[in-house]
Design a protein around this motif. Structure first.
Motif, PDB file in Angstrom:
ATOM      1  N   SER A 273       0.833  -1.210   0.000  1.00  0.00           N
ATOM      2  CA  SER A 273       0.000   0.000   0.000  1.00  0.00           C
ATOM      3  C   SER A 273       0.860   1.250   0.000  1.00  0.00           C
ATOM      4  CB  SER A 273      -0.928  -0.002   1.218  1.00  0.00           C
ATOM      5  OG  SER A 273      -1.813  -1.106   1.175  1.00  0.00           O
ATOM      6  N   ALA A 274       1.938   1.242   0.791  1.00  0.00           N
ATOM      7  CA  ALA A 274       2.842   2.395   0.828  1.00  0.00           C
ATOM      8  C   ALA A 274       3.510   2.608  -0.528  1.00  0.00           C
ATOM      9  CB  ALA A 274       3.889   2.192   1.915  1.00  0.00           C
ATOM     10  N   VAL A 279       5.147   4.715  -6.660  1.00  0.00           N
ATOM     11  CA  VAL A 279       5.423   3.926  -7.858  1.00  0.00           C
ATOM     12  C   VAL A 279       4.319   4.112  -8.883  1.00  0.00           C
ATOM     13  CG1 VAL A 279       5.768   1.594  -8.767  1.00  0.00           C
ATOM     14  CG2 VAL A 279       6.682   2.211  -6.528  1.00  0.00           C
ATOM     15  N   ASP A 280       4.709   4.295 -10.144  1.00  0.00           N
ATOM     16  CA  ASP A 280       3.754   4.352 -11.242  1.00  0.00           C
ATOM     17  C   ASP A 280       3.321   2.925 -11.560  1.00  0.00           C
ATOM     18  OD1 ASP A 280       2.282   4.724 -13.488  1.00  0.00           O
ATOM     19  OD2 ASP A 280       3.920   5.445 -14.752  1.00  0.00           O
ATOM     20  N   VAL A 327       9.160 -12.738  -7.662  1.00  0.00           N
ATOM     21  CA  VAL A 327       9.770 -11.842  -8.649  1.00  0.00           C
ATOM     22  C   VAL A 327       9.007 -10.531  -8.740  1.00  0.00           C
ATOM     23  CG1 VAL A 327      10.163 -11.501 -11.117  1.00  0.00           C
ATOM     24  CG2 VAL A 327      10.882 -13.630 -10.032  1.00  0.00           C
ATOM     25  N   VAL A 328       7.664 -10.609  -8.822  1.00  0.00           N
ATOM     26  CA  VAL A 328       6.869  -9.388  -8.938  1.00  0.00           C
ATOM     27  C   VAL A 328       6.941  -8.568  -7.654  1.00  0.00           C
ATOM     28  CG1 VAL A 328       4.553  -8.465  -9.310  1.00  0.00           C
ATOM     29  CG2 VAL A 328       5.334 -10.430 -10.623  1.00  0.00           C
ATOM     30  N   ILE A 332       8.337  -4.698  -7.333  1.00  0.00           N
ATOM     31  CA  ILE A 332       7.641  -3.580  -6.690  1.00  0.00           C
ATOM     32  C   ILE A 332       8.545  -2.905  -5.665  1.00  0.00           C
ATOM     33  CG2 ILE A 332       5.731  -2.967  -5.156  1.00  0.00           C
ATOM     34  CD1 ILE A 332       4.122  -5.216  -6.508  1.00  0.00           C
ATOM     35  N   LEU A 333       9.196  -3.704  -4.828  1.00  0.00           N
ATOM     36  CA  LEU A 333      10.079  -3.146  -3.805  1.00  0.00           C
ATOM     37  C   LEU A 333      11.252  -2.405  -4.435  1.00  0.00           C
ATOM     38  CD1 LEU A 333      10.174  -6.116  -1.256  1.00  0.00           C
ATOM     39  CD2 LEU A 333       8.877  -3.985  -1.083  1.00  0.00           C
ATOM     40  N   TYR A 334      11.845  -2.990  -5.483  1.00  0.00           N
ATOM     41  CA  TYR A 334      12.983  -2.354  -6.155  1.00  0.00           C
ATOM     42  C   TYR A 334      12.572  -1.019  -6.766  1.00  0.00           C
ATOM     43  CZ  TYR A 334      16.598  -1.449  -9.644  1.00  0.00           C
ATOM     44  OH  TYR A 334      17.561  -0.862 -10.417  1.00  0.00           O
ATOM     45  N   THR A 335      11.423  -1.012  -7.453  1.00  0.00           N
ATOM     46  CA  THR A 335      10.954   0.223  -8.078  1.00  0.00           C
ATOM     47  C   THR A 335      10.628   1.273  -7.028  1.00  0.00           C
ATOM     48  OG1 THR A 335       9.993  -1.126  -9.849  1.00  0.00           O
ATOM     49  CG2 THR A 335       9.311   1.179  -9.732  1.00  0.00           C
TER      50      THR A 335
END
Length: 352
Positions: A273-274, A279-280, A327-328, A332-335
């Motif tokens: 949620s954060a 993130v786009d 992986v997904v 998300i965390l990396y982006t």
């Protein structure tokens, strides 16, 4: 057979290892849930099936997991004013009937020894179909494959109703007519039909139905995207709760599975949620679509392995399911981290 192989490998031979697996998987699914607004049971139930849990336990525990995660997210969307309680209450009626019909179907097929195979095939079709649609929209770049997390900042009246929803609203004028948030006016029977269809899927597959019900609310009922997301989650609280109760009555809810999944998901959902604030979502859509496609392939491989009695194929299917989600989630965390670093760099440059 897969459980026997894993026990031999010493992976799931002890209770702490099983606990760690479910907490970790719940964390990953929670990140996806918090970011995409979907409960993730479409990953949990197939994974439990491939771990050789009986179909009623896999479906019932998936429903209980959906219930817990939906409660967490609905509270957030309530604070954002994105829940249409009138729409949600009407949908609960059709969903209740649909869940009972789906649950009865599972137990009937289980008595014939066909439940696991048919549910797995249904998952392959649904995951593959939705995954292909999301991936296609992502590659086209038309913004149609996921939730626009910046949409909540718009006025609800600014949202364009899809053409198919307009046609349904003009064609189906059976009373009573209901006015929903965003000045949407639609027959209550349309809402009930959508609710029954998705409730049937919820009861049969052990999913909250969000990855099908949310698009249905947008394209069949015509509600704005933020309202569709928030109301969908509100409705999942009831469908998940009812499904959990009904399956629990038949011994289909394993708290040893659900509790660690929810423990991990509670943290993961907050992270996901954060991430929506920085993130786009369009940049992640293709990963999400790919995850669903890989999930479809994984369930198919696992089911073939089960049919052939090949534990290696079953293990490969399980690894693909968990691997796709991981992986997904890491994407998300990396982006998110990259976006935060870029924002900080720009702020530092501007200050200089």
């Amino acid at each position: 057979m897969l459980s026997s192989l894993l026990d031999g490998l010493g992976i799931l031979g002890t209770s702490p290892e099983m606990l760690a697996l479910f907490v970790g998987f719940g964390l990953v699914v929670g990140v996806l849930f918090g970011f995409f607004g979907m409960g993730g049971s479409f990953l949990v139930t197939p994974a439990l099936l491939m771990l050789d849990y009986p179909a009623p336990v896999a479906v019932g525990s998936g429903m209980a997991f959906v219930f817990g995660t939906a409660v967490i997210a609905t509270l957030k969307h309530h604070d954002l004013g994105q829940v249409d309680y009138k729409l949600g209450v009407i949908m609960i009626t059709g969903t209740t009937i649909g869940i009972e019909a789906g649950r009865a179907s599972v137990y009937y097929l289980e008595s014939l020894g066909l439940a696991g195979g048919i549910i797995s095939v249904a998952y392959v079709v649904l995951l593959g179909g939705v995954g292909a649609m999301v991936t296609r929209d992502a590659l086209k770049g038309d913004g149609g494959g996921s939730v626009d997390h910046e949409a909540a900042d718009q006025d609800l009246s600014e949202y364009e109703i899809p053409d198919i929803a307009k046609r349904i609203q003009r064609t189906v004028r059976i009373p009573p007519m209901v006015t929903l948030r965003g000045d949407v006016r639609v027959s209550a029977w349309v809402i009930t039909a959508v609710a029954f269809a998705t409730g049937l899927l919820s009861g049969f597959l052990g999913v909250g139905g969000g990855f099908i019900r949310m698009p249905a609310m947008i394209y069949a009922i015509g509600v704005p995207v933020p309202v569709a997301v928030g109301t969908d989650l509100f409705e999942i609280v009831f469908s998940g709760g009812l499904g959990s109760y009904l399956y629990g009555q038949g011994g289909g809810v394993n708290l040893g599975i659900v509790a660690p999944l929810l423990f991990g998901s509670a943290l993961g959902a907050r992270i996901g949620s954060a991430a929506t604030a920085v993130v786009d979502a369009d940049g992640i859509k293709i990963y999400f679509g790919g995850m669903l496609l890989i999930g479809a392939v994984a369930v198919g491989i696992g089911e073939v392995g089960s049919y052939l009695g090949n534990p290696t194929l079953e293990l490969l299917g399980l690894v693909l399911v968990i691997g796709a989600a991981v992986v997904v989630a890491f994407a998300i965390l990396y982006t998110t981290i990259a976006s935060l670093r870029e924002t900080r760099r720009r702020a530092t440059t501007a200050a200089d």
